[in-house]
Design a protein around this motif. Structure first.
Motif, PDB file in Angstrom:
ATOM      1  N   GLY A   1       0.803  -1.219   0.000  1.00 13.93           N
ATOM      2  CA  GLY A   1       0.000   0.000   0.000  1.00 13.93           C
ATOM      3  C   GLY A   1       0.830   1.260   0.000  1.00 13.93           C
ATOM      4  O   GLY A   1       0.411   2.289  -0.549  1.00 13.93           O
ATOM      5  N   ASP A   2       2.043   1.217   0.602  1.00 16.76           N
ATOM      6  CA  ASP A   2       2.889   2.409   0.618  1.00 16.76           C
ATOM      7  C   ASP A   2       3.712   2.558  -0.655  1.00 16.76           C
ATOM      8  O   ASP A   2       4.444   3.536  -0.816  1.00 16.76           O
ATOM      9  N   GLY A   3       3.604   1.590  -1.563  1.00 16.74           N
ATOM     10  CA  GLY A   3       4.293   1.685  -2.833  1.00 16.74           C
ATOM     11  C   GLY A   3       5.778   1.425  -2.762  1.00 16.74           C
ATOM     12  O   GLY A   3       6.482   1.676  -3.749  1.00 16.74           O
ATOM     13  N   GLU A   4       6.288   0.918  -1.666  1.00 19.15           N
ATOM     14  CA  GLU A   4       7.725   0.713  -1.520  1.00 19.15           C
ATOM     15  C   GLU A   4       8.171  -0.713  -1.797  1.00 19.15           C
ATOM     16  O   GLU A   4       9.364  -0.986  -1.832  1.00 19.15           O
ATOM     17  N   SER A   5       7.223  -1.637  -1.982  1.00 25.50           N
ATOM     18  CA  SER A   5       7.573  -3.032  -2.218  1.00 25.50           C
ATOM     19  C   SER A   5       6.731  -3.595  -3.347  1.00 25.50           C
ATOM     20  O   SER A   5       5.550  -3.264  -3.478  1.00 25.50           O
ATOM     21  N   VAL A   6       7.346  -4.455  -4.137  1.00 23.55           N
ATOM     22  CA  VAL A   6       6.657  -5.182  -5.199  1.00 23.55           C
ATOM     23  C   VAL A   6       6.904  -6.664  -4.962  1.00 23.55           C
ATOM     24  O   VAL A   6       8.039  -7.087  -4.717  1.00 23.55           O
TER      25      VAL A   6
END
Length: 948
Positions: A284-289
């Protein structure tokens, strides 16, 4: 002596005429050697004694002499003596045996009726011995010294039965012929050697030319292949363009490299998995894929560092993945089993046994709750079950949905307290988690012809795309949505979609089709009759040949970043990124007017700082560090000196008061002059040359502002007729563009020293400029004419693409020219060879905004400044474009993150992979590093991605 006797007075090509048996006088006495010697004596016609005290005392020699004298008829007449040591003295009718020491007395006393033929070799042997003993470096030091011709003739004449003088004459003649023959052979061989050397040199030169031409041809082939792959295989295209440039630096390879690093401007980076990716999700924070592969691997990437972590491996292909808000928890399913991972404890099994097989999985933001959906049973009228697991109490709670007979295709947690099960047909059910109870139910309404559906992470918006009608979005926040009337429609309608995603804030939609990801805003007012055009044209993210199913996801809530999966590759995109070779600097640049030019940009000679003049002067650093106002109020900077330590300003109020400041902001000279069209500095920074609209040229001393000279370069009745002027201080020439109707847009080049004017005629003109020793004229039809610095000789014309707007910038120490076009792009050309590097998009293509440009003096960077929108929206920004080849090479390699494999070389180039890979690694010989399953691959270096 043996060799000389055999070859004396004989042509060199004839075989030897004498056969000589030579005895060794130091042989020990024995019965086995004498018979052979005796047979040789019997066959011989002449006996040659090498006389010396040693041979006289030798029993072998004495025995041989005795045999020859007693058994050979006339033996004394065919007995020759070669004295090498000792003495021989003949007295009367016999040797003086008191003085003779080199002959055996008993065997030879009284044997000769007259003095026999003997040759004295002591002189030759004495010279040889003396030379060797004395350490001389002459011929005798390394071996036997050749005997004199007369000495050999003394022995050879009786043997050959010819007079001595005849033998000597023959020998001299044959030797002369031999020397002539040898000389001729040497001359022929020398000529042949010279000819062969020349032929070899020509061959080597031709080989080098052929090799060079082959390199150029191969590099151009690689460049052409790279260009053809930009739309479908941008990763391979970038690597091929690097390989082409490294093979040979020519206009075609430079242009291919530039096009490769500027194509797909929103592309940030490629990430690689060991096998094909089956599903991709983001935190959700966009820091992990997190991606699951068809081989069962579960992989996690840190977006900021690009570090990859192998979480676990499942027994079957991964079917679905869900990630917690911070990326510290991950849940996945392979259709049978459930995998759970968190950053503290790693991979682990969930307590208890899941009550069913799962085809979809969801994870709450904190990672506490796990939700599952099973596939529909047989027959299909048996509804699928759903389940929720609470990690705190370790309890599974399963239940039947009210209207999801096929189960959920996607599960999202809008919050920690609720979960939404979203079906592939558009149906959804929202449930409270604690206690477990149903909140809302929506019947499915998506058509059956292969739609792609998506739901936003908050569950507020859901969308559908089928390729036949525009992609549509429904908002379920305030009311129950009408399946027949979508709240938003987008302009996306391209082929059969394979994946769809909605951003966290619900304001953007991404649809993948045929390898392209189309991204559209959904910001139009919520109304049922909104048209697709009201949301603008979608952005097309190209560079891949395909996009996997369930292969698109947004990063974070804003919708500026997203990830797509193609095969075994992940592609990071950033919609805020203008280019991979530029640095973005946000700033406020007030909008001017519809007829106003773009913001004026002046660059410091070292390229580290630039100033913008639009509603007030502001200094900016090219590296993006904080800007600063000019320290002297009311002064607008106009130009830096060549050394960068002086700056010329004009009074922002009066507009005719000029002042020069040093590096400590202390004023030097000042003066009053009319407005300036162009300003140039002398090379020593002591004088300023100003071109005025009146056609006048004034030269001022910067120390005190004194007028050095003033001249009327161009007679002008109305200053408004002169729209632009440029000055070249190196050649002391100036160019003027005059728009009086009787001249039909006339261009003049003026020699400032002599005052001579020259008209440069041709098609209507847009802009003029100097670039080093060249004078440039940009025509309205897009053509760029290149002249010498005095405008006398036309060098070349460079064809234009698109419609120029008149903005053309040059660099005094570079041959690059940047030309702005009305379609919102900038075209880069090299006037040295007339080649076009390519074009790139400016940050804004709006017809109501203007962009100013400036090249650094060395042409290494281009700075573009875009003003705010006419509506007052603050979109102003500067972009510093790095035009260095080294940056292009490093950007291409860092973007792809690997080297070409041997299979790719064979497929796209048709030749075996070279020993050296384009980006300097060894991956081209062994495959990519990311094919390993265990451990974490090395951190990949990359250029700034803008993904933070």
């Amino acid at each position: 002596m043996q060799n000389r006797l055999q070859r004396f007075a004989r042509p060199w090509w004839r075989p030897r005429s004498l056969r000589i048996f030579r005895d060794r006088t130091d042989l020990a006495a024995g019965g086995s050697a004498w018979p052979e010697i005796e047979r040789a004596l019997a066959r011989s016609e002449w006996f040659l004694l090498v006389a010396s005290p040693a041979s006289a005392a030798s029993p072998w020699v004495r025995r041989e002499i005795q045999w020859w004298m007693s058994r050979k008829p006339g033996g004394a007449d065919r007995f020759l003596i070669a004295l090498t040591a000792g003495d021989i003295v003949w007295e009367g009718d016999d040797f003086d045996w008191c003085a003779t020491t080199a002959l055996p007395r008993r065997e030879l006393a009284g044997a000769f009726a007259q003095e026999p033929i003997w040759a004295d070799l002591r002189r030759e042997k004495g010279l040889r011995g003396a030379t060797a003993a004395g350490g001389d470096t002459g011929p005798g030091a390394d071996g036997p010294e050749p005997l004199g011709d007369l000495v050999v003739a003394d022995l050879a004449a009786p043997i050959r039965a010819r007079p001595k003088d005849t033998m000597v004459g023959l020998h001299v003649r044959y030797r002369r012929r031999l020397r002539q023959t040898v000389g001729g052979v040497i001359a022929v061989l020398t000529a042949l050697l010279v000819g062969l050397s020349y032929a070899a040199a020509v061959a080597f030169q031709q080989r080098d030319v052929a090799t060079s031409r082959e390199k150029v041809s191969n590099s151009r082939q690689l460049a052409a292949t790279a260009d053809s792959l930009l739309g479908t295989h941008a990763d391979v295209a970038q690597l091929l363009s690097v390989a082409a440039y490294r093979l040979d630096d020519n206009p075609q390879t430079r242009a291919a490299l530039f096009r490769a690093v500027t194509a797909s401007p929103h592309l940030v980076r490629y990430l690689h998995a060991p096998e094909d990716i089956s599903v991709v999700r983001a935190s959700g924070d966009g820091e992990s894929v997190v991606a699951g592969t068809r081989g069962g691997d579960l992989l996690r990437w840190n977006v900021a560092t690009l570090e990859r972590t192998h979480l676990t491996r499942m027994a079957r292909p991964v079917v679905d993945v869900s990630v917690g808000f911070s990326g510290q928890a991950v849940a996945a399913t392979d259709g049978v089993s459930i995998a759970y991972w968190d950053a503290r404890e790693g991979a682990q099994e969930l307590p208890g046994r899941p009550p069913m097989r799962a085809t979809a999985v969801g994870l709450s933001p904190s990672g506490r709750f796990v939700a599952l959906s099973e596939p529909p049973g047989e027959p299909y009228d048996k509804p699928a079950r759903l389940a929720v697991f609470d990690r705190r109490d370790g309890e599974w709670r399963s239940f039947r949905p009210r209207d999801l007979p096929k189960g959920a295709a996607e599960i999202v947690f809008p919050s920690e307290s609720s979960v939404i099960f979203f079906g592939s047909d558009g149906a959804l059910e929202e449930w409270e988690v604690r206690p477990l109870r149903n909140r809302t139910v929506s019947t499915g309404f998506f058509p059956m012809y292969d739609p792609a559906g998506a739901i936003s992470p908050t569950g507020r918006r859901l969308g559908m795309a089928n390729g036949r009608t525009p992609a549509s979005v429904w908002d379920r926040a305030e009311r129950s949505y009408d399946p027949e009337k979508p709240d938003f429609v987008t302009p996306i309608r391209n082929g059969r979609p394979t994946a769809m995603a909605i951003s966290g804030d619900g304001r953007r939609v991404a649809v993948a089709s045929a390898g392209t990801v189309y991204v559209s805003d959904v910001t139009a007012e919520k109304m049922s009759d909104v048209t697709a055009e009201q949301n603008g044209q979608p952005r097309e993210l190209t560079g891949n040949s395909s996009v996997n199913e369930r292969g698109v996801v947004f990063l974070g809530a804003e919708g500026d970043r997203l990830v797509s999966a193609s095969g075994r590759t992940l592609t990071l995109w950033d919609l805020r990124q203008v280019s991979r070779i530029s640095t973005r600097i946000r700033m406020k640049v007030p909008w001017g007017c519809m007829a106003c030019p773009g913001p004026r940009v002046e660059v410091r000679p070292d390229g580290r700082q630039f100033v913008i003049d639009r509603g007030g002067a502001e200094f900016h650093h090219a590296d993006g560090s904080p800007a600063q106002d000019f320290p002297v109020k009311g002064q607008v900077p106009l130009s830096w000196s060549p050394h960068g330590h002086l700056i010329l300003t004009v009074d922002g109020g009066a507009g005719d008061s000029y002042r020069v400041w040093d590096g400590h902001n202390r004023p030097l000279g000042s003066w009053k002059d009319p407005a300036a069209l162009s300003i140039a500095w002398s090379r020593d920074s002591r004088r300023v040359i100003i071109a005025h609209p009146s056609g006048d040229i004034t030269v001022r001393d910067v120390a005190d502002g004194a007028l050095v000279s003033e001249s009327r370069a161009l007679p002008v009745s109305d200053p408004d007729d002169v729209t632009s002027a440029v000055v070249n201080p190196g050649a002391m020439t100036a160019g003027f563009f005059e728009t009086r109707w009787e001249h039909d847009g006339q261009v003049w080049v003026v020699d400032l020293a002599s005052g001579r004017r020259r008209a440069v005629r041709g098609d209507p003109v847009e802009a003029i400029g100097f670039s080093g020793h060249h004078f440039l004229v940009q025509r309205e039809n897009g053509r760029l004419d290149v002249f010498d610095e005095r405008g006398e000789h036309h060098i070349r014309s460079i064809g234009g693409e698109g419609d120029p707007v008149g903005e053309m910038v040059t660099a005094p120490r570079s041959t690059l020219v940047a030309r702005q076009r009305r379609d919102g792009t900038v075209l880069l050309v090299d006037i040295a060879d007339g080649s076009t590097l390519g074009a790139f998009d400016l940050p804004s293509k709006s017809p109501t905004t203007r962009t100013g440009m400036a090249l650094t003096p060395d042409g290494a960077s281009l700075i573009t400044v875009t003003e705010d929108d006419i509506t007052g929206q603050e979109i102003g920004e500067a972009q510093v474009w790095d035009l260095s080849i080294s940056r292009w090479l490093s950007t291409a390699c860092a973007t792809v993150g690997r080297d070409l494999t041997a299979a790719e070389w064979e497929q796209y180039v048709g030749t075996p992979a070279p020993a050296t890979s384009p980006c300097g690694g060894a991956a081209a010989r062994r495959g990519t590093d990311d094919r390993r399953r265990d451990g974490v691959p090395p951190r990949l270096r990359s250029s700034p991605t803008g993904m933070s």
